[in-house]
Structures are given as C-alpha cells and as structure tokens.
Design an enzyme around this catalytic site. Sequence first.
Site, PDB file in Angstrom:
ATOM      1  N   LYS A   1       1.958  11.145   4.897  1.00 46.98           N
ATOM      2  CA  LYS A   1       1.804  11.692   6.236  1.00 46.98           C
ATOM      3  C   LYS A   1       0.813  12.859   6.131  1.00 46.98           C
ATOM      4  O   LYS A   1       0.869  13.647   5.173  1.00 46.98           O
ATOM      5  CB  LYS A   1       3.160  12.172   6.781  1.00 46.98           C
ATOM      6  CG  LYS A   1       4.056  11.038   7.269  1.00 46.98           C
ATOM      7  CD  LYS A   1       3.394  10.251   8.395  1.00 46.98           C
ATOM      8  CE  LYS A   1       4.318   9.214   9.001  1.00 46.98           C
ATOM      9  NZ  LYS A   1       3.614   8.341   9.948  1.00 46.98           N
TER      10      LYS A   1
ATOM     11  N   TYR B   1       0.847  -1.198   0.000  1.00 49.72           N
ATOM     12  CA  TYR B   1       0.000   0.000   0.000  1.00 49.72           C
ATOM     13  C   TYR B   1       0.877   1.241   0.000  1.00 49.72           C
ATOM     14  O   TYR B   1       1.961   1.238   0.572  1.00 49.72           O
ATOM     15  CB  TYR B   1      -0.933   0.034   1.221  1.00 49.72           C
ATOM     16  CG  TYR B   1      -0.225   0.038   2.554  1.00 49.72           C
ATOM     17  CD1 TYR B   1       0.173  -1.156   3.149  1.00 49.72           C
ATOM     18  CD2 TYR B   1       0.035   1.221   3.226  1.00 49.72           C
ATOM     19  CE1 TYR B   1       0.823  -1.163   4.368  1.00 49.72           C
ATOM     20  CE2 TYR B   1       0.684   1.216   4.452  1.00 49.72           C
ATOM     21  CZ  TYR B   1       1.076   0.023   5.014  1.00 49.72           C
ATOM     22  OH  TYR B   1       1.725   0.017   6.225  1.00 49.72           O
TER      23      TYR B   1
END
Lengths: 256, 256, 256, 256, 256
Positions: free
Chosen positions: E156, E152
């Site tokens: 952030k 995946y």
Amino acid sequence: MTREPPATNEGWYALHDFRTIDWDAWRDAPEREREAALDAGVSFLRDRVDVTDAEDGSSAVFSMLGHKADLLVIHFRPTMADLDTAERAFEETAFAEYTDQTNSYVSVTEVGGYTNEEMTKEPSEIEDTGLARYAESKLYPEIPDSEFVCFYPMDKRRAPGENWYDLPFDERADMMDTHGEIGKTYAGQVSQVITGSIGFDDYEWGVDLFSNDATNIKDLLYELRFDESSSKYAEFGPFYFGRQFPPEDLPAFMAG
Amino acid sequence: MTREPPATNEGWYALHDFRTIDWDAWRDAPEREREAALDAGVSFLRDRVDVTDAEDGSSAVFSMLGHKADLLVIHFRPTMADLDTAERAFEETAFAEYTDQTNSYVSVTEVGGYTNEEMTKEPSEIEDTGLARYAESKLYPEIPDSEFVCFYPMDKRRAPGENWYDLPFDERADMMDTHGEIGKTYAGQVSQVITGSIGFDDYEWGVDLFSNDATNIKDLLYELRFDESSSKYAEFGPFYFGRQFPPEDLPAFMAG
Amino acid sequence: MTREPPATNEGWYALHDFRTIDWDAWRDAPEREREAALDAGVSFLRDRVDVTDAEDGSSAVFSMLGHKADLLVIHFRPTMADLDTAERAFEETAFAEYTDQTNSYVSVTEVGGYTNEEMTKEPSEIEDTGLARYAESKLYPEIPDSEFVCFYPMDKRRAPGENWYDLPFDERADMMDTHGEIGKTYAGQVSQVITGSIGFDDYEWGVDLFSNDATNIKDLLYELRFDESSSKYAEFGPFYFGRQFPPEDLPAFMAG
Amino acid sequence: MTREPPATNEGWYALHDFRTIDWDAWRDAPEREREAALDAGVSFLRDRVDVTDAEDGSSAVFSMLGHKADLLVIHFRPTMADLDTAERAFEETAFAEYTDQTNSYVSVTEVGGYTNEEMTKEPSEIEDTGLARYAESKLYPEIPDSEFVCFYPMDKRRAPGENWYDLPFDERADMMDTHGEIGKTYAGQVSQVITGSIGFDDYEWGVDLFSNDATNIKDLLYELRFDESSSKYAEFGPFYFGRQFPPEDLPAFMAG
Amino acid sequence: MTREPPATNEGWYALHDFRTIDWDAWRDAPEREREAALDAGVSFLRDRVDVTDAEDGSSAVFSMLGHKADLLVIHFRPTMADLDTAERAFEETAFAEYTDQTNSYVSVTEVGGYTNEEMTKEPSEIEDTGLARYAESKLYPEIPDSEFVCFYPMDKRRAPGENWYDLPFDERADMMDTHGEIGKTYAGQVSQVITGSIGFDDYEWGVDLFSNDATNIKDLLYELRFDESSSKYAEFGPFYFGRQFPPEDLPAFMAG
C-alpha cells in the site's frame, strides 16, 4: 537548537553474514568431503556461538526462508576487527566451499536518547539499575534462543515535505516515544536489537526481531506501520526471515 | 549571476578499486601457486603504496567489511593515464587471478570556493601559508595510516522544490559553511578527502573519511544528516567500510 | 501549437560497444593463442577505424576507467545494418573470446532545430556555408583524436510540475539556447556529439564529449548542471570515462 | 460512472522471447555440431514462422542491436498453452545450447474502446467492414516483413497529482483520440501492434512498432512524447531495437 | 482511534518457490540420469501435492511463461518449519540439479477485518456458517485445479499526500469494501488467495489469482486498477503467470 541530533551510545559491532548454499556442489561432493566440510562448519559456528574468537560478544545461526539466503550467521563483537576476522575465517573453512556470501549488513548496536538521555551513558554510569540493565541488554545483546528472526535495514525518510531530519527534536522525540510504546505491548513476545549503520552500510539502521511466534512479528510490524514515525518517515529495505538452529544441527540442515 | 557555479581547483585523480576474493579458487590453489600469487600481490601493492609507478601520488590497501567487497585499493595519481595503468597492471599479476573487480569509483580531488575563493588557486599561489597548506593537503592527499576508511559517493538533490542547483550562490555558500563547521569539530578524529566525479562516474562526488575510531565516523555523519545541506540536498550512494593494512600483511589477510 | 516538437535531422547511426576483458582467461592463454587473438583484434579494430566495412563512417577505441567496462568501441555508420554487422563481426574474431559485451548504446546523430530550424535541413541544402559545415560535422562526425572520452545517456524530465515535454516550444528553445552558449565557451577544449535514441535505447539521448584535458569535461558538465535546462529538466544515466588508443596499441593495452 | 475502465477485446496471446548468443561456446564448437545446431535452429524458426505448431498465429525472428539481446523471436498464438509450448520447444533444440533467454514479455493483443466501443466486439460482429478489418488486423496481427522492429513495455502513470486511473473516462478518451491521430499520420510508414499485459507481465502494455525506416520510428515516438497522454501519463520500460531476418538466414546471422 | 490497524487472522504459511530450468545441463544429461531425476522430481512434487510431508496444507506445480521462471511450486503449510523443510528437501532430489531457485515469496494467508471483524475470528468460532466457510477457505486454501495462476506481491502506498497508513480506518474500510465488490463480480471465474508478508518478505502482501481463462485475470485486474484503493494506494511488484500441471506431467514438461 531544534535540529540537534539525539545523543547515542554504541556497544558491540554487528555483522549479518548471509550465505546461499551451492546445493549442486554439495550433491556432487564425495561423502568424505561432505563430512570434513560439516566438521569444519560445525566447529566454526560452535566457536563463534561460544565466542572463543574474541573477548566478548554473541553469535547465532539461522536457516533462512526463500531464495535470498539459505544461511544467516549473526555476530555481535566488541570491535570491527573481530567482525573482519570472523568474516574471513569462515572462508578458510572447508564448509565455505559450499556457500556464497550473497548479502551482509555491517552496523553497531545503538541506544538513542530521544526519550531519555540518561540511557546513552555507559550502563555502568546509569544510576537507575533497571535502566542500566536495559541499556546493557541493548548494547551488549545476548541473542535469545527464539525460533524465529526477522532482519531488515531501514532509513528515515528525507523526501520534500516529509523529512525526518528537518523536524524539531521534540517532534521526533514524541514520535519515537509513541513508537516505543507500541513495541512495549509486545514485551515477552518479540525482542528487538537496534543497530546503527550510518557510514558502515547502505541504510541508516538495521533491526533484528526475535520471537517464537512468526505471526507476532507480523502483527507488531503491521501495527507499527500505522504509527506516524513509520507511516510518514520510514523507508524499508529488504526483509529476511529465518529459523534459528544450534551449530550441531548443521548436518541436519544440509541434509534437506 | 546568482546561479553561478563555485570556482573549483582539482589535484590528483583518484581510483577506488574494489575487489572480491575468489575464496573457492584460493582454497583449491596449490601452495606454490598461492605463494607466487602472494609475492606478486604484495609486490604490486608495495610498489603502489611506495608510488614507484608514477611521478607522485599515494595509495593504500583496505580489508572491506561485508559482501560488497573484500579488498579496496585507493590510488591518487597526477594523471588519468596513471590510474588507467594501475588498474590494468593489477590484472597482470598472478594475484589478480583470485580477485574480481566488482566495483570502482573514478574521480579527482577537488577544492571548492564556496566559502573562500582564494582556496581554489594553486596552493603555490595562495598567500596565506596556512590556507595554502590546507589546500595542498586536500588536492595532493597523503592517505593517513588510520585503521578505518569509509567511502561513499553522493549527489546534490535536484528534486522539484528541493533543487541544490537552482539555489542562489549565497544560499549554497551559507549551507556549505555550516556544513564545514560541523566537520571541523571532528578535526584530529576524522580526516576527509573530497573528490569530484561529474563526467567521470555515476555520482557527483566521492567522499573518503579516515579515522581510528569507527564510531567517530558514524557520529560525524549522523550529525551532518541533520544539517540542511544534507537533510534537504544530499542523495547518498552505497557506503563501504574497511580496515587499512600494509601490503606486507596480504598473506595474513588471505589466511582468513 | 505550443507543444510542437522541434524539427530534427539525423545522420549516421551510432553503436557504443562496451566490453570487459576476461583477464583470467587472458592470463591462462598460451602465448600462441594470445598472439592470434591480438592479431585478430588489431585487424578488426583497424578495419573499423579505417571504415573498410561500410561506405562511410568513423570508429574509435578507448581504454575505460573503472569496473563498468575495460574497452569501448564507438562506431558511426550510415545504416543500422552496418552497426548490426559490426557488432556481430567482433564476436567472430579470436580476440572476442577474451571479452564480454557488458553494455552498449544504440542511437543516431541528431541535429535539433530549437535555435535555428535551417540547421535541420540536409547540409547540402543549407545556404549558409558555415552552418552547413557545422551541421555536417554533427551528423557525420569524425571522432577527434583527443585523449579522453566521456559518454553518458540522458532523458528530459517528465516529473509532475517539472515536465520538459509540457513546456511551450519557445520556453524550451530559450533554454536550449542558453545551454548551447555555455557549450560554446568550451570550443576548442571540448567537442561534443549528440545522438538521439528514442525508440532505439533506454534513454532519449546519448552524449559524447571529447577532450585532451579530463578536467575540462568536468568543468563544462559542472557549469551546465547549474543551467536551468539541466538543473530542472535533465535526468542522467551512468557516466563512462576512457582514454583513446590506436588499434595498433591493443597489445600494449592487454599487457596491463 | 466517470471512473469506468474502457471496454477491451483480446485476440492472440504474445510471447517476446529475447535471447543472447553464447558466442564463446559457438566459436569453440566443432563444425559438425555447429551445422546440427543451425539445422535445428532454422527448422524450429521455420516451423514457427509457418505456424505448423498451432491452429493459427504468426511469428518472426530479429537480430537485435546492443547487449540486451542478440535474437528476438516474437510469437502470436491463440492460447497461452501455445506460447508455453513454443518457449519450451526452443530449449529442446540443439541450437538452444548456444543461447540464453535473458528477457521476455508475455501479453495479449488488445483493442480498446476509448474512441469507438464498436471496435471491441469480435470482428465478425462489427458491421462496418473497414472497422472489422482494422480490429481483425490488431487482434490477429500478421507481422509485416519490415526491416525494423522496436519493442517496449509501458505503464500509465499513477503518481500523486498525475494519475491516469483517476481521470474521468471522457478525459482519457480525448487523450487517446489525439494520441491515435498522431499515429495515423505515420500510416504506411510505421505499423503498430498493442498488447495488454496486466496480470501477465511487469508493465501494463507492450508496444511493437514495425518500419522499413529506423528514423520513422524515432520521429513518431518523439512526436508522441509531446502529446499529453505520453508527456504526463506514460512511464516507459526498456527499449529493444532489431532487424528482421528469415529463418533461413540464421547461418549468416551466426557467421557474424 | 482513527489510525488503528484492521484486525487480521492468519492461517497457513505460504512459500512460492520459483525455479528456472538449467536446459543446457538437461540436454547434456545421459538418459539414465534424466530418468532418475524425473522419478525424483515427480515423487517430490507428488508427495507435496498429496501433503505427505506435513499435518495439513496444499501444494501445486506450474509451468511459468517467460524468462523470470520456468517452474513454480506453491506450498501452503501450518508452520514456517514445514516451508523451511519443503524448500530444502527439494534441493536434496536428483531433479534439483537441473534447477536454480531464482525467486521466492514467503507469506501467510490473511483474512482482514475491514468490512467485517467477525471474519478475523477462528473459523470454528464464527457463528454465521457461510462466513465461517468463507474464512476457512481463505485461511486454509485448497489450490483450485484451474489452468492458470497469476502471482504478484504488492504494497500500500506511503507517498507524501497519498499515504494509505495515514488514512482514517473508516476511509480505508470503505475503499476495501468497494474493492471487494469488484472482486465478487468475478466469482466463479477468478478465485483469489491473499497472503500477508510484512516481516517475512519485501512487499506487504502476495496475491494469487486462479482461473481457467487468462483474459478473466487481466479483466479483473484492469477493472481494479481504476478503483481508488488501487489507483491511488497500490504499488505493484513483478507479475508471474503460469499454467498448472499435475506432478505426473513433469516428464512432458521437461520434454519441451
């Protein structure tokens, strides 16, 4: 008037023309048709890189990594009409049969006056010759023959509480200044072309970064991400990464 | 009642009909079929631009930059039925075989009464003749023969804390006033048609900007972006940019 | 218990079946196949509008504006099985060959008890005959033969700080009441069918508005947008707009 | 440690395999090929429902409402390898030619220990036989032969200020408890299978609801939406709704 | 300077090449063409797994669960040019005719210096041999022969109020430290490769998790989700899950 926009100057219009290759059709094509297609493709790309189609400008060709595109042709030209013609002329070539235009970006080179309004004059009217040369290189960019290109579109954030367009001019100018300082530490390693696209495409700016070292591009962008103008105020679109090749290498590119 | 909506008046209904060209089919078509298709295409477009299909209205044709569309046909017509017919009639032409309708926008010309409710009367009932003429030009717009068009749909923001529809009428009216003042400084350089689309399409408004200078459109929109009605309260959809051409130039357009 | 949900009553299940026409296939089809397809299409639509396929219900056909769909068939039926059958039966007709099902919406007519819980009883058990008739018309709606339909799905907002589902029942009831009052001022101009779709489709409700005046629909929705139940608590999906036609006019519809 | 995750136990892996039918190909197929395809399709589905392909598990087939899918096959199996095989074995059948796999969901049955950690032991090690049977039915679910299924994936919200994963364990456990109590009031009307999908698919959980009354599913989900664990902390993906049929009815399903 | 980015070191470039199988074409292909395609496919994959195409690196092949992809080929190579070549060389094989490249991810292995800046030196210059070996295994990863992979991409978070890039270095370092501690408790059960992709692809990082137990991957990711660095600061892209197989098993894979 603290909300005022920065002065800008614009130069060449820019088309980023992203294509995927129809590899199934290519594999199935008879050798003669492949050759005719390659001749037409090389000839079209050569003419654009040599800018035989317009009064001025620059073009370059890239092999793109990943599924989003196989080929990117970047055109900088004096008028929107030049770009419109370049885009449709590609479709008239026998090579176009093996491509689909899956993405694109329409913009114009832009110099902004946040840190120095002098820079937004026409280069010929800028007294400082160093500055004039700099402005000229940003408005009428020669695409460097670096191996790598990174292209991405971006917006300035307009979220409640973090709204670039609601900040006073001086605050924006300070941030752009710091932002520029980081970029300067990569001088000679990464070169950059900024194009504005408000009214022309879905984001507000398009950014091209050219370098011979892929990691330099990552390092620069990672460092910038911690800078307030990016951390709080940048919204990024998709990222495209490719490797430049001369038109003559199209046959090698298509050979896998 | 501070939450009240502004008065509006509506004029012609509008269809923005975006098409991509199936260049592969076009390249493969025999010359005779191409000619028949071009004849049918020119004839269809000519009839719409000459408004032979309805009691009144205006239409124009544009070559679009980038991959989102190749062709845009804008129709303003007195009824939704006129638009419905124009859209389907296109599909009956031999030229339609070489196009796909990849996007569209359905709306109606709208004059709003934030700054002057008089303007939302029928033009024939507006006493001030200047104002009447202005309202008429917005409700029943002749598409100018400018080289460039920029189209985009937009919403007013309804985010928690920045909600246009929760603002008092006067605050909204003040912002629309300032917004309009900026537009006026571009008079003669950029002309604009506003259409409303609540209930008709996915955004609340569609905006057409016409100009002979692409950079004027960018300058206007950049300046507006710093205006509070945009910076805090506008949510923009995709932007489309194109170049106008007369129906007779369809063969040149298709020749690349 | 302030968080309690409103009582609801459900009537007929609803399928909005959106289709695009494959105009290329249609243009290329031999006259005989076109005729057979039109016969089959008219017959299928006629049978649904006449509700020969189920014990009860109502259906109607619309020509849709824009690229999102060309055709909309709305079915209200007593069971989900009826809708399932209607959807697949369409595919068995020779006309289906010229269509693609590009969108759909699955829901059930819903009467909510925010302002009057009596209304959520079965109509036959409601004492007030006016109210009983009203509830019946909402649960078992005859589609009016108005020229226009506007369909859109919607959710109630669940954002931090503006969360419909966290409001006390009374506050929600007050807002629904005001909301309904605005709708009533359009009585006779715009008629409305509300369907619930939690568990059936991606949004929580689907809304159909029927009217003979397209601008009435826009006016109503614009006015509602300033109402708190919409301004703060509505999240809208895509909007679809079309014109009703009788099954017998399918050949005219396909003729462009 | 207030941030601790709940204990969980996992059982059978789950594949939701969504297919659309290529009705154009089906309509055009010669009778003999249709029959061969139906034989192969019935045989494949029969073998899965009878679980002849693995040591254990359960499978079922559904006719889906709306355009998102026509067919759903749900497989619960002891290993991911079983699911991988079932998915590819379908493609080897002559029936697969008339289908496209347009969606899917990969997950594993999950029992969580928010309200009773005992439940996350292997059922054979749970002392309370009622609880053991309950855990067993959740980890190794027999798909009930109810008429209707509703499937949707979901996440727990991680928005600033409303972040499920930042709540103390006890607060989460309380909410899950209340949530479960609502579910219990539908016992006998709606049965439910929860699968976890962190690391396996794009959402964190997949939910299957089975019932013989479509409105029961809507009622349950509407009531839950007012419960704090949903109103503040649930983010829902798309909803799929279908009707179960035995493999032998595939010919009737394909007949429209 | 509290805003400073962490030091990083980069190793091999990484291409995740996701393909769907065109099962219709495969079913229809004559036996001889199938065999030729399988020979070409096995040979291409074998050469990449054996790294005969470049100076160094590692590659592996996976059968993917669900509709998002059927096949994943992961390549780690010393240069972007190696990846560019591997991607196009696949298209030249006869096997490619039965595949479409529906997704991809471009990145570079990355070691970050939040918890120990020593680790971002070239492994040969790290004095602690254990640390050197660890860094080497992260920069130049041998893909383990575990049964399962989970891939995946992630970012952030940069939301107003929860912005990773606005946190002081020490706060970020503390969170990364805790994050790493959780990972270590899965040592021997789940192994992980982190690649950075700022400037190369649409997210900031790509994560590969390898394990012989699918549930271990789910358990690790679920536990991490409660850790502050994820709960407040991670934004996840789509998740892909697959099972490794040796190139020689391609015929078995294609046999369903």
